[in-house]
Design a protein around this motif. Structure first.
Motif, PDB file in Angstrom:
ATOM      1  N   VAL A   1       0.851  -1.065   0.048  1.00 44.23           N
ATOM      2  CA  VAL A   1       0.109  -0.076   0.047  1.00 44.23           C
ATOM      3  C   VAL A   1       0.756   1.418   0.185  1.00 44.23           C
ATOM      4  O   VAL A   1       1.664   1.671   1.008  1.00 44.23           O
ATOM      5  N   PRO A   2       1.114   1.848  -1.163  1.00 39.38           N
ATOM      6  CA  PRO A   2       1.941   3.123  -1.194  1.00 39.38           C
ATOM      7  C   PRO A   2       1.511   4.331  -0.380  1.00 39.38           C
ATOM      8  O   PRO A   2       0.111   4.345  -0.587  1.00 39.38           O
TER       9      PRO A   2
ATOM     10  N   ALA B   1      -5.630  -4.176  -0.809  1.00 38.95           N
ATOM     11  CA  ALA B   1      -4.278  -4.975  -0.420  1.00 38.95           C
ATOM     12  C   ALA B   1      -4.802  -6.123   0.302  1.00 38.95           C
ATOM     13  O   ALA B   1      -4.094  -7.206   0.617  1.00 38.95           O
ATOM     14  N   ILE B   2      -5.872  -6.050   1.210  1.00 38.49           N
ATOM     15  CA  ILE B   2      -6.286  -7.277   1.977  1.00 38.49           C
ATOM     16  C   ILE B   2      -7.632  -7.914   1.430  1.00 38.49           C
ATOM     17  O   ILE B   2      -8.347  -8.815   2.184  1.00 38.49           O
TER      18      ILE B   2
ATOM     19  N   VAL C   1       3.045  -1.288   4.341  1.00 36.33           N
ATOM     20  CA  VAL C   1       2.350  -0.202   4.322  1.00 36.33           C
ATOM     21  C   VAL C   1       2.856   1.062   4.439  1.00 36.33           C
ATOM     22  O   VAL C   1       3.694   1.072   5.528  1.00 36.33           O
ATOM     23  N   ASP C   2       2.720   1.957   3.679  1.00 33.58           N
ATOM     24  CA  ASP C   2       3.616   3.036   3.645  1.00 33.58           C
ATOM     25  C   ASP C   2       2.997   4.638   4.130  1.00 33.58           C
ATOM     26  O   ASP C   2       1.894   4.947   3.283  1.00 33.58           O
ATOM     27  N   GLU C   3       3.307   4.955   5.367  1.00 37.79           N
ATOM     28  CA  GLU C   3       2.421   6.193   5.924  1.00 37.79           C
ATOM     29  C   GLU C   3       0.934   6.258   5.868  1.00 37.79           C
ATOM     30  O   GLU C   3       0.196   7.070   5.144  1.00 37.79           O
ATOM     31  N   PRO C   4       0.228   5.288   6.317  1.00 40.68           N
ATOM     32  CA  PRO C   4      -1.187   5.303   6.113  1.00 40.68           C
ATOM     33  C   PRO C   4      -2.034   6.549   6.696  1.00 40.68           C
ATOM     34  O   PRO C   4      -3.130   6.472   6.384  1.00 40.68           O
ATOM     35  N   THR C   5      -1.603   6.981   7.862  1.00 38.06           N
ATOM     36  CA  THR C   5      -2.309   7.903   8.414  1.00 38.06           C
ATOM     37  C   THR C   5      -2.237   9.595   8.016  1.00 38.06           C
ATOM     38  O   THR C   5      -2.833  10.335   8.414  1.00 38.06           O
ATOM     39  N   LYS C   6      -1.046   9.452   7.147  1.00 33.99           N
ATOM     40  CA  LYS C   6      -0.549  10.658   6.569  1.00 33.99           C
ATOM     41  C   LYS C   6      -2.145  11.580   6.062  1.00 33.99           C
ATOM     42  O   LYS C   6      -2.743  11.196   4.929  1.00 33.99           O
TER      43      LYS C   6
END
Length: 251
Positions: A95-96, A159-160, A169-174
């Protein structure tokens, strides 16, 4: 005569191991000998300042950038030279940070594309709706019409959509609202109870404190610390030395 002592059980082999990994992007030498182990099960967090190489590491694992040296082993298999589709087929999803979705397609169509092995599992879709009820509401809406937070939900749901062994997972909450972050926390906590291992790049320290089992810290393309998340959270001197800040000051 004393009874013989039973041998201690052997520790489970790491699910993912990077050994001496270097990655060059053009003339830039980004990863400079990364050594990292991701334990099987639970959630591993990757910390580090901007430009430390965290996203490059995830993209190298996924085969989007090829390592110029070193070894990447997943579930006991060398994957460092495999193409990205083959790495995905082995059970890794990515997940980019860019919240990659197909804007012209509906949420449903985005999910259908993520189902590699046939039709969507309706029971799993309902399970995903439990974390992200907005996806059910917007099931037939073009993904491009959704908010940033809703697109992030779609990206994670894609992804799931099928069981994965490893989720990157890259920075999901940004840039996400607190209510959506709480939904992500619930999703990741439940995923941790399944057979999915998670490697998470994140700068929201309150988020990782509540979720991380292990943590690694990157600086200048190398891993400079690895251990239990609890040890880092409890040691402000270590936080200051590794990150230049206290996690308690970033809630």
């Amino acid at each position: 005569m004393s009874e013989p002592t039973a041998p201690a059980p052997a520790a489970a082999a790491p699910l993912l191991t990077l050994s001496g990994v270097h990655t060059h992007i053009g003339q830039y030498h980004i990863l400079q000998g990364v050594d990292l182990q991701v334990p099987r099960g639970g959630l591993a967090v990757l910390l580090g300042r901007n430009g430390a190489g965290k996203t490059t590491l995830l993209r190298t694992i996924m085969g989007l950038w090829q390592a110029s040296a070193g070894s990447v082993k997943f579930d006991g298999r060398e994957i460092g030279k495999l193409a990205t589709p083959d790495i995905a087929q082995a059970g890794i999803a990515y997940v980019p940070e860019s919240m990659a979705v197909f804007s012209e397609l509906t949420v449903r169509e985005n999910m259908l594309l993520a189902a590699r092995n046939g039709p969507l599992d309706e029971a799993r879709v309902e399970w995903i709706f439990g974390f992200f009820p907005a996806l059910k509401k917007f099931w037939h809406y073009p993904a491009g019409n959704l908010s940033g937070g809703q697109k992030q939900m779609v990206a994670i749901a894609r992804a799931i959509a099928e069981p994965r062994k490893l989720l990157l997972v890259d920075e999901p909450t940004k840039g996400l609202a607190p209510a959506i972050i709480q939904s992500l926390i619930a999703a990741f906590r439940e995923l941790k109870e399944t057979d999915t291992t998670i490697l998470l790049v994140e700068q929201n320290f309150s988020f990782v404190k509540s979720l991380g089992d292990t943590v690694a810290v990157m600086d200048d393309g190398r891993i400079v610390h690895a251990g239990a998340m609890r040890d880092l959270v409890d040691n402000q001197d270590l936080q200051q030395r590794l990150l230049g800040l206290s996690l308690d000051s970033h809630q």
